[in-house]
Scaffold this active site. Sequence first.
Site, short mmCIF file in Angstrom:
data_model
loop_
_atom_site.label_atom_id
_atom_site.label_comp_id
_atom_site.label_asym_id
_atom_site.label_seq_id
_atom_site.Cartn_x
_atom_site.Cartn_y
_atom_site.Cartn_z
CD GLN A 1 8.76 0.98 4.51
OE1 GLN A 1 9.35 1.95 4.98
NE2 GLN A 1 7.57 1.11 3.96
N GLY B 1 5.58 -4.26 -0.24
CA GLY B 1 6.51 -4.47 -1.35
C GLY B 1 5.67 -4.74 -2.59
CB ALA B 2 5.75 -3.25 -5.97
CG ASP C 1 6.26 0.79 -5.04
OD1 ASP C 1 7.35 1.23 -4.63
OD2 ASP C 1 5.58 -0.06 -4.42
O1 MRU Z 1 5.21 0.95 1.07
P1 MRU Z 1 6.04 -0.25 0.71
O2 MRU Z 1 6.90 -0.72 1.83
O3 MRU Z 1 5.21 -1.34 0.11
O4 MRU Z 1 7.02 0.30 -0.42
C1 MRU Z 1 7.91 -0.58 -1.01
C2 MRU Z 1 8.84 0.08 -1.98
O5 MRU Z 1 8.75 1.25 -2.25
C3 MRU Z 1 9.79 -0.84 -2.70
O6 MRU Z 1 10.95 -0.16 -3.04
C4 MRU Z 1 9.12 -1.38 -3.98
O7 MRU Z 1 7.85 -1.89 -3.70
C5 MRU Z 1 9.94 -2.42 -4.63
S1 MRU Z 1 9.94 -3.90 -3.64
C6 MRU Z 1 10.66 -5.15 -4.49
#
Ligand code: MRU
Length: 341
Positions: A187, A50-51, A228
């Site tokens: 996810q 998650g970003a 992200d």
């Molecule tokens: O690869 P991930 O699971 O880290 O990707 C996460 C996402 O694409 C989310 O939509 C994004 O980070 C926003 S999380 C608040």
Amino acid sequence: MQDLIASSLKYQNNTLSVLDQYLLPHQQVWHECDDVASMRGLILSLKIRGAPLIGLGASLLVAHLAEQGTAKVALAQAIDDLEATRPTAVNLMHCMAKLRIALQQDDYVTAIVTAAITLFNEDIALCESMANHGAVLVNSGDNILTHCNTGALATAGIGTALGVIYKAQQRHGDIHVWVDETRPLLQGGRLTAFELERWQVPYTLICDNMAASLMAAGKIDKIFVGADRIAANGDFANKVGTYNLAVLAHFHHIPFYVVAPLTTLDVNTACGADMEIEQRNSAEVRGVSGSFGEALWAPTNANVYNPAFDVTPAKLITGWVLDTGVYDQQQVLAGKLKDLN
Ligand code: MRU
């Protein structure tokens, strides 16, 4: 450093721990982490993801190392190494940039610890603001589609897109969520379903390729997703499959919102085409793995294309829900985001 507790990240009694998001929802395992190699491993394997959260996890580790007496030059190297772990989510770069500034101070240990605590607490407040702005867009009885996981597991607070949904449910009590399972790493199926269940928000899990027929049947009122990285022109990168949804939403005239804090806005990136998109391991597409074990269904050496993210162009987006407010397409195409950084 003081104790800091979030859903999937905590600093308690001088120990940094990460809830393993790869094993959720069926196993809840916390990993202690006190070195850069372990944190890099946790981030790369999406045990922490998650970003916003990867930036915060990396920041708390650097603060911990600083307090443990790690030399300045090693701290600088730690910041560089952690920053290089995942290339697309700009929150990680944002956090590491703050720590680099802190490292220049005479009392850099205090400065780094203060910066890490501030980033953590700021994220909680940013989530709350986004949720308040976004919840206004939701009507009683809405059926909302979301993709990936953007909840408390992915932030220090209540989340981005999922925070909006949570807040809307608190206000109206009759929201229903369509949850995209989000292949390849699931996810949605693993984490968003887990969080909505915990929050008692009614949801229905779907495979990603089922969204189109639901839209055609009029069963989706709005779409909320996270980001992200948002470019200066409003294009944004998010979990692969987001762009598909935006195209479908445009065709079916369904409002499509992206929800993100200002820490996800990167005005130094002019447009989506300038973003680096992380390419991941072929095994993630040839099969699946998790707490349930491992399955390989494709030929062992099947050729695979596995970008972690895709880019949604600004012209497909109805609104940008940021912590500072909601911006419509006209405002964003006129350059509004550039004024916000
Ligand atoms: O690869 P991930 O699971 O880290 O990707 C996460 C996402 O694409 C989310 O939509 C994004 O980070 C926003 S999380 C608040």
